[in-house]
Design an enzyme around this catalytic site. Structure first.
Site, PDB file in Angstrom:
ATOM      1  N   GLY A 134       0.803  -1.226   0.000  1.00  0.00           N
ATOM      2  CA  GLY A 134       0.000   0.000   0.000  1.00  0.00           C
ATOM      3  C   GLY A 134       0.831   1.268   0.000  1.00  0.00           C
ATOM      4  O   GLY A 134       0.478   2.255  -0.653  1.00  0.00           O
ATOM      5  N   ASP A 188       9.649  -7.213  -3.723  1.00  0.00           N
ATOM      6  CA  ASP A 188       8.592  -7.646  -2.802  1.00  0.00           C
ATOM      7  C   ASP A 188       8.451  -9.154  -2.899  1.00  0.00           C
ATOM      8  O   ASP A 188       9.037  -9.779  -3.799  1.00  0.00           O
ATOM      9  CB  ASP A 188       7.253  -6.950  -3.103  1.00  0.00           C
ATOM     10  N   ARG A 192      -1.480  -1.260   9.707  1.00  0.00           N
ATOM     11  CA  ARG A 192      -2.392  -1.243  10.854  1.00  0.00           C
ATOM     12  C   ARG A 192      -3.829  -1.384  10.386  1.00  0.00           C
ATOM     13  O   ARG A 192      -4.211  -0.896   9.334  1.00  0.00           O
ATOM     14  CB  ARG A 192      -2.258   0.066  11.622  1.00  0.00           C
ATOM     15  N   ASN A 213       6.126  -7.632  11.706  1.00  0.00           N
ATOM     16  CA  ASN A 213       7.051  -6.727  11.013  1.00  0.00           C
ATOM     17  C   ASN A 213       8.485  -6.818  11.515  1.00  0.00           C
ATOM     18  O   ASN A 213       9.426  -6.588  10.756  1.00  0.00           O
ATOM     19  CB  ASN A 213       6.528  -5.291  11.102  1.00  0.00           C
ATOM     20  N   ILE A 217      10.809   2.570   7.250  1.00  0.00           N
ATOM     21  CA  ILE A 217       9.434   3.040   7.417  1.00  0.00           C
ATOM     22  C   ILE A 217       8.598   2.016   8.196  1.00  0.00           C
ATOM     23  O   ILE A 217       7.644   2.368   8.877  1.00  0.00           O
ATOM     24  CB  ILE A 217       8.785   3.281   6.025  1.00  0.00           C
ATOM     25  N   SER A 218       8.950   0.734   8.091  1.00  0.00           N
ATOM     26  CA  SER A 218       8.140  -0.350   8.663  1.00  0.00           C
ATOM     27  C   SER A 218       7.863  -0.111  10.150  1.00  0.00           C
ATOM     28  O   SER A 218       8.783   0.082  10.940  1.00  0.00           O
ATOM     29  CB  SER A 218       8.859  -1.690   8.496  1.00  0.00           C
ATOM     30  N   ASP A 227       5.022  12.525  10.522  1.00  0.00           N
ATOM     31  CA  ASP A 227       4.617  13.328  11.681  1.00  0.00           C
ATOM     32  C   ASP A 227       4.858  14.814  11.407  1.00  0.00           C
ATOM     33  O   ASP A 227       4.050  15.668  11.770  1.00  0.00           O
ATOM     34  CB  ASP A 227       5.392  12.896  12.932  1.00  0.00           C
ATOM     35  N   HIS A 231       7.822   7.688  16.919  1.00  0.00           N
ATOM     36  CA  HIS A 231       6.857   7.657  15.806  1.00  0.00           C
ATOM     37  C   HIS A 231       5.633   6.823  16.178  1.00  0.00           C
ATOM     38  O   HIS A 231       5.207   5.954  15.434  1.00  0.00           O
ATOM     39  CB  HIS A 231       7.543   7.092  14.552  1.00  0.00           C
TER      40      HIS A 231
END
Length: 360
Positions: free
Chosen positions: A59, A81, A128, A141, A164-165, A197, A224
């Protein structure tokens, strides 16, 4: 006019065919295709940096891949991926921008995807869902990040890593432990991406002030997730004053921006588009710094001595080797000092959770 040797003609045909059917998109286990990636166009590619996206079909990964294909500083873009990379790669490769795109599918092609990369961006993992905290994502993760970082340590140990995970508060410490074990850890090259953020803070503060968000700069420090996200509203540029009610509203909305999107999407995902935008904004800053541009300062979650915690998000100055300087927090007001103490308590638990997982 003499005919060119047959082998030259075959080479030209092979180079053209390599675009249409790159070897690394072949779904079969027994790959009999003789076209190696070295036959793909390189001379026609833009001058710039080699970037890999791990989790490119997800996503966040898809819009992130598309936006990185547009970035003029990217010359080679590797998309990796465990599913669906061939389709995403074919789609994005049709865009008429300079970057050469190659796709890599599944664990067996992970190391190939990483060889020679200057920047690796990791949005891989599960998103999430309503009712989930970032810590609920941890068990899935954490394992994914560990596997990917082991491959980075082997294939491109000098690359800048943008992680980023989620939960970033724990996954960055996991990555650090993996790199330490491999003997490749350079704290200046591992950056947890907290840019979303900052992007949210700029947007929400601009709404309250009636300004264009591009004119606003809000430092966001800490971590974060939830209360570890601490916007320093006393340091907003342009200098602004807020009522206690506005401070409460803005802090709460910035801290819970992710939940706002998760609930609005009602089970259909989390913040993917704004996250991709923020990730590209941060990656672009890293690439400009790699190029040698001066004065590039962004917030990121890094190995830090700003507080007593081993990892902390604050403003950092980026350069050719990643983080060149970690800037002090600056003056905090009473509300921010109180918020900082709460953030540190929760952050300490998240960091320890990541370190313990990696050392198992």
């Amino acid at each position: 006019m003499s005919m060119q040797p047959n082998s030259d003609a075959n080479d030209r045909i092979a180079r053209i065919a390599a675009h249409l059917n790159p070897h690394n998109l072949n779904m079969e286990e027994n790959n009999s295709c003789s076209l190696m990636s070295s036959n793909c166009r390189l001379k026609g590619g833009a001058p710039g940096f080699k970037v890999a996206i791990l989790g490119a079909a997800g996503g966040i990964g898809q819009p992130l891949s598309m936006l990185m294909k547009i970035n003029p500083l990217v010359s080679v873009l590797h998309l990796y991926d465990v599913v669906n990379t061939p389709g995403v790669t074919a789609d994005i490769s049709h865009m008429d921008t300079g970057a050469v795109v190659r796709g890599f599918l599944g664990q067996k092609q992970l190391e190939d995807a990483l060889i020679g990369m200057d920047l690796v961006i990791i949005p891989a993992g599960v998103p999430r869902k309503p009712g989930m905290t970032r810590d609920d994502l941890f068990n899935i993760n954490a394992g994914i990040v560990k596997t990917l970082c082991e491959a980075i340590a082997k294939s491109c140990p000098k690359a800048i890593v943008n992680l980023i995970s989620n939960p970033v508060n724990s996954t960055v410490p996991i990555a650090a432990e993996v790199f330490k074990r491999a003997g490749t850890y350079d704290p200046s090259r591992l950056l947890g991406v907290t840019m979303l953020d900052v992007v949210r803070a700029n947007t929400f503060v601009a709404e309250v002030l009636g300004l264009d968000p591009r004119e606003v700069d809000v430092p966001v420090v800490g971590g974060h997730a939830g209360i570890t996200i601490l916007p320093l509203l006393s340091q907003v540029k342009p200098p602004s004053s807020f009522t206690p009610k506005e401070i409460e509203y803005l802090t709460d909305r910035i801290q819970n921006g992710g939940t706002e999107v998760v609930e609005a999407k009602a089970g259909a995902g989390s913040a993917t588009l704004s996250m991709a935008y923020a990730a590209v904004k941060f990656a672009d800053a890293c690439l400009r710094a790699l190029r040698g541009d001066a004065g590039i300062i962004e917030c990121a979650y890094v190995d830090s001595k700003v507080t007593e915690l081993p990892f902390f998000a604050s403003k950092v100055r980026l350069g050719r080797s990643g983080v060149e300087e970690i800037l002090p927090l600056g003056p905090l007001n009473d509300y921010e000092r109180e918020g900082l103490e709460k953030a540190k308590k929760e952050l300490a638990v998240s960091v320890e959770k990541g370190v313990s997982f990696a050392r198992k």
